[in-house]
Design a protein around this motif. Structure first.
Motif, PDB file in Angstrom:
ATOM      1  N   ARG A 133     -24.194 -32.504   2.927  1.00  0.00           N
ATOM      2  CA  ARG A 133     -23.520 -33.258   4.003  1.00  0.00           C
ATOM      3  C   ARG A 133     -23.055 -34.768   3.569  1.00  0.00           C
ATOM      4  NH1 ARG A 133     -21.265 -29.862   6.286  1.00  0.00           N
ATOM      5  NH2 ARG A 133     -20.719 -31.227   7.978  1.00  0.00           N
ATOM      6  N   LEU A 134     -23.288 -34.994   2.070  1.00  0.00           N
ATOM      7  CA  LEU A 134     -22.814 -36.427   1.999  1.00  0.00           C
ATOM      8  C   LEU A 134     -21.223 -36.340   1.829  1.00  0.00           C
ATOM      9  CD1 LEU A 134     -25.263 -37.302  -1.196  1.00  0.00           C
ATOM     10  CD2 LEU A 134     -25.166 -38.098   1.220  1.00  0.00           C
ATOM     11  N   GLU A 135     -20.758 -37.775   1.991  1.00  0.00           N
ATOM     12  CA  GLU A 135     -19.488 -37.756   2.089  1.00  0.00           C
ATOM     13  C   GLU A 135     -18.885 -37.593   0.563  1.00  0.00           C
ATOM     14  OE1 GLU A 135     -15.910 -41.236   3.006  1.00  0.00           O
ATOM     15  OE2 GLU A 135     -17.918 -41.475   3.551  1.00  0.00           O
ATOM     16  N   LEU A 136     -17.759 -36.761   0.378  1.00  0.00           N
ATOM     17  CA  LEU A 136     -17.285 -36.565  -0.943  1.00  0.00           C
ATOM     18  C   LEU A 136     -16.674 -37.525  -1.622  1.00  0.00           C
ATOM     19  CD1 LEU A 136     -15.965 -32.719  -0.100  1.00  0.00           C
ATOM     20  CD2 LEU A 136     -17.921 -33.303  -1.491  1.00  0.00           C
ATOM     21  N   GLY A 137     -15.896 -38.321  -1.175  1.00  0.00           N
ATOM     22  CA  GLY A 137     -14.930 -39.363  -1.671  1.00  0.00           C
ATOM     23  C   GLY A 137     -13.938 -38.472  -2.533  1.00  0.00           C
ATOM     24  N   ASP A 138     -13.621 -39.152  -3.595  1.00  0.00           N
ATOM     25  CA  ASP A 138     -12.587 -38.811  -4.392  1.00  0.00           C
ATOM     26  C   ASP A 138     -13.313 -38.549  -6.083  1.00  0.00           C
ATOM     27  OD1 ASP A 138     -10.287 -38.614  -2.712  1.00  0.00           O
ATOM     28  OD2 ASP A 138     -10.286 -40.795  -2.801  1.00  0.00           O
ATOM     29  N   ILE A 139     -14.328 -37.961  -6.205  1.00  0.00           N
ATOM     30  CA  ILE A 139     -15.029 -37.634  -7.387  1.00  0.00           C
ATOM     31  C   ILE A 139     -14.364 -36.255  -7.916  1.00  0.00           C
ATOM     32  CG2 ILE A 139     -17.227 -37.435  -8.723  1.00  0.00           C
ATOM     33  CD1 ILE A 139     -18.677 -39.101  -6.449  1.00  0.00           C
ATOM     34  N   ARG A 140     -13.681 -36.340  -9.261  1.00  0.00           N
ATOM     35  CA  ARG A 140     -13.442 -35.249  -9.823  1.00  0.00           C
ATOM     36  C   ARG A 140     -14.797 -34.804 -10.750  1.00  0.00           C
ATOM     37  NH1 ARG A 140      -7.763 -34.940 -10.819  1.00  0.00           N
ATOM     38  NH2 ARG A 140      -8.257 -33.316 -12.606  1.00  0.00           N
ATOM     39  N   CYS A 141     -14.868 -33.478 -11.001  1.00  0.00           N
ATOM     40  CA  CYS A 141     -15.785 -32.894 -11.840  1.00  0.00           C
ATOM     41  C   CYS A 141     -15.063 -32.444 -13.243  1.00  0.00           C
ATOM     42  CB  CYS A 141     -16.248 -31.496 -11.259  1.00  0.00           C
ATOM     43  SG  CYS A 141     -17.941 -30.790 -12.240  1.00  0.00           S
ATOM     44  N   LEU A 142     -14.650 -33.437 -13.779  1.00  0.00           N
ATOM     45  CA  LEU A 142     -14.000 -33.296 -15.010  1.00  0.00           C
ATOM     46  C   LEU A 142     -14.665 -32.180 -16.070  1.00  0.00           C
ATOM     47  CD1 LEU A 142     -12.763 -36.716 -15.662  1.00  0.00           C
ATOM     48  CD2 LEU A 142     -11.544 -34.928 -14.691  1.00  0.00           C
ATOM     49  N   ALA A 143     -15.983 -32.288 -16.230  1.00  0.00           N
ATOM     50  CA  ALA A 143     -16.729 -31.378 -17.091  1.00  0.00           C
ATOM     51  C   ALA A 143     -16.534 -30.206 -16.818  1.00  0.00           C
ATOM     52  CB  ALA A 143     -18.118 -31.689 -17.280  1.00  0.00           C
ATOM     53  N   LEU A 144     -16.466 -29.491 -15.807  1.00  0.00           N
ATOM     54  CA  LEU A 144     -16.346 -28.082 -15.194  1.00  0.00           C
ATOM     55  C   LEU A 144     -14.857 -27.626 -15.330  1.00  0.00           C
ATOM     56  CD1 LEU A 144     -18.108 -25.939 -14.235  1.00  0.00           C
ATOM     57  CD2 LEU A 144     -17.412 -26.638 -11.955  1.00  0.00           C
ATOM     58  N   GLU A 145     -14.098 -28.745 -15.178  1.00  0.00           N
ATOM     59  CA  GLU A 145     -12.691 -28.554 -15.497  1.00  0.00           C
ATOM     60  C   GLU A 145     -12.313 -28.026 -16.845  1.00  0.00           C
ATOM     61  OE1 GLU A 145      -9.884 -31.487 -14.003  1.00  0.00           O
ATOM     62  OE2 GLU A 145     -10.740 -31.275 -11.768  1.00  0.00           O
ATOM     63  N   LYS A 146     -12.984 -28.839 -17.685  1.00  0.00           N
ATOM     64  CA  LYS A 146     -12.626 -28.700 -19.137  1.00  0.00           C
ATOM     65  C   LYS A 146     -13.411 -27.327 -19.699  1.00  0.00           C
ATOM     66  CE  LYS A 146     -10.451 -32.109 -20.578  1.00  0.00           C
ATOM     67  NZ  LYS A 146      -9.147 -32.046 -21.198  1.00  0.00           N
ATOM     68  N   ILE A 147     -14.593 -27.092 -19.001  1.00  0.00           N
ATOM     69  CA  ILE A 147     -15.270 -25.849 -19.662  1.00  0.00           C
ATOM     70  C   ILE A 147     -14.482 -24.701 -19.246  1.00  0.00           C
ATOM     71  CG2 ILE A 147     -17.329 -24.530 -18.980  1.00  0.00           C
ATOM     72  CD1 ILE A 147     -18.889 -26.988 -18.627  1.00  0.00           C
ATOM     73  N   ALA A 148     -13.867 -24.860 -18.135  1.00  0.00           N
ATOM     74  CA  ALA A 148     -13.047 -23.761 -17.545  1.00  0.00           C
ATOM     75  C   ALA A 148     -11.729 -23.392 -18.479  1.00  0.00           C
ATOM     76  CB  ALA A 148     -12.224 -24.053 -16.085  1.00  0.00           C
ATOM     77  N   GLU A 149     -11.419 -24.378 -19.436  1.00  0.00           N
ATOM     78  CA  GLU A 149     -10.568 -24.088 -20.482  1.00  0.00           C
ATOM     79  C   GLU A 149     -10.862 -23.178 -21.279  1.00  0.00           C
ATOM     80  OE1 GLU A 149      -9.238 -27.736 -21.675  1.00  0.00           O
ATOM     81  OE2 GLU A 149      -8.283 -28.557 -20.111  1.00  0.00           O
ATOM     82  N   SER A 150     -12.094 -22.875 -21.667  1.00  0.00           N
ATOM     83  CA  SER A 150     -12.406 -22.130 -22.577  1.00  0.00           C
ATOM     84  C   SER A 150     -12.843 -20.809 -22.328  1.00  0.00           C
ATOM     85  CB  SER A 150     -13.805 -22.660 -23.404  1.00  0.00           C
ATOM     86  OG  SER A 150     -14.768 -22.858 -22.339  1.00  0.00           O
ATOM     87  N   LEU A 151     -12.614 -20.307 -20.790  1.00  0.00           N
ATOM     88  CA  LEU A 151     -13.094 -19.213 -20.213  1.00  0.00           C
ATOM     89  C   LEU A 151     -11.897 -18.317 -20.372  1.00  0.00           C
ATOM     90  CD1 LEU A 151     -15.390 -17.996 -18.827  1.00  0.00           C
ATOM     91  CD2 LEU A 151     -14.452 -18.757 -16.997  1.00  0.00           C
ATOM     92  N   GLU A 152     -12.100 -17.039 -20.586  1.00  0.00           N
ATOM     93  CA  GLU A 152     -11.254 -16.012 -20.586  1.00  0.00           C
ATOM     94  C   GLU A 152     -11.686 -14.893 -19.578  1.00  0.00           C
ATOM     95  OE1 GLU A 152     -10.296 -14.694 -24.408  1.00  0.00           O
ATOM     96  OE2 GLU A 152      -8.695 -16.124 -24.998  1.00  0.00           O
ATOM     97  N   LEU A 153     -10.764 -14.280 -18.618  1.00  0.00           N
ATOM     98  CA  LEU A 153     -11.126 -13.467 -17.657  1.00  0.00           C
ATOM     99  C   LEU A 153     -10.282 -12.297 -17.677  1.00  0.00           C
ATOM    100  CD1 LEU A 153     -12.179 -16.243 -14.855  1.00  0.00           C
ATOM    101  CD2 LEU A 153     -13.919 -14.817 -16.509  1.00  0.00           C
TER     102      LEU A 153
END
Length: 310
Positions: A84-104
């Motif tokens: 329930r904390l305010e989200l703001g505009d923080i990006r989860c860059l680490a998760l976005e980069k990890i996704a680049e290595s994933l094949e589905l």
């Protein structure tokens, strides 16, 4: 999945010092295949906790590290659904980069698609995948049923009571007792089975500008690429006159409204329709006849020639 397994999965993926330049992530070329436990763990991390769909950039996070997709960020009024904390505009860059290595695999693998894609290419492919299910082509309703062609044919017959017809020629008669009233209306007259395929015949009544018109057109129950292998003709007439239309059926990937609004079919203005009906113009009587044929590929010239005798 507990936090320890998540942390170990992430650490085994990166193996990078905390002080490394973040731009060096792009040089990591290790691909995580979809059939391993690490890939499954990462895939779970990439599921939005609100809509459960896969997250794509921008992936947002709160100050406690809880993530969610950009669409759901608006839906939850910028409040983290977990803490329930305010989200703001923080990006989860680490998760976005990890996704680049994933094949589905494609989400339609159970329907026959054999393809495996990088995470960020998967969504685009699925929007045009030939194995994706079709929407119910019944006109004039908001039917939400989806499925393959055999399932939809049974659905149209049993649930929508659409007439079924075997053969490549047809003859329909449309009668209206008060032709001066033309409201927006749509009918799905018949499903035809010929050449081992299914076709839907539609009939519409609507205003084209200020003029009331009637329109008939055919749709192919399959993809657009296969639809181009077929042609059809429609004819309506009376009193020694006739109108004809010839073209290729549109795929049911296109909604009946999209086909109607493109005017891709036989259009008859009301005055002409009443002339065809004869008598005193107090009753509309339109007889629509048609034929479907398959185009044969010419192996020498690469062009299609009509196959009129199949």
């Amino acid at each position: 999945m507990d936090s320890e397994s998540v942390d170990s999965s992430i650490s085994s993926l990166t193996m990078i010092d905390e002080d490394v330049n973040p731009h060096q992530f792009s040089s990591i070329n290790t691909k995580i295949r979809s059939n391993g436990p690490i890939a499954n763990s990462v895939h779970e991390l990439l599921q939005c906790p609100v809509c459960t769909n896969s997250m794509y950039p921008p992936i947002h996070q709160c100050h406690n590290g809880h993530t969610l997709c950009s669409t759901c960020k608006t839906r939850v009024h910028n409040r983290c659904p977990t803490c329930r904390l305010e989200l703001g505009d923080i990006r989860c860059l680490a998760l976005e980069k990890i996704a680049e290595s994933l094949e589905l695999p494609c989400r339609y693998t159970s329907l026959g698609c054999p393809e495996i894609f990088p995470y960020y290419s998967k969504l685009k492919h699925e929007s045009i995948c030939n194995f994706r299910p079709y929407n119910c082509p019944y006109a004039g309703s908001d039917c939400s049923v989806v499925g393959d062609i055999p399932y939809l044919v049974t659905h149209l017959r049993d649930d929508h009571r659409v007439d079924m017809h075997s053969g490549c020629t047809f003859n329909h008669r449309y009668v209206k007792s008060n032709p001066m009233e033309v409201e927006n209306a749509t009918w799905m007259l018949t499903v035809f089975h010929c050449f081992g395929q299914y076709f839907c015949l539609h009939f519409e009544a609507f205003q084209l500008g200020t003029a009331p018109v009637y329109m008939a057109f055919l749709r192919f129950m399959g993809d657009e690429r296969d639809a181009r292998s077929y042609s059809y003709s429609l004819e309506v007439g009376g009193n020694g006159r006739k109108l004809t239309y010839e073209g290729s059926p549109r795929s049911i990937r296109d909604s009946h409204k999209k086909v109607r609004d493109s005017h891709d079919g036989l259009i008859v203005y009301r005055n002409m329709a009443l002339f065809f009906s004869g008598s005193d113009k107090k009753e509309l009587k339109l007889r629509v006849t048609g034929r479907i044929w398959k185009e044969q590929q010419n192996p020498e010239g690469g062009v299609c020639i009509p196959n009129l005798y199949s």
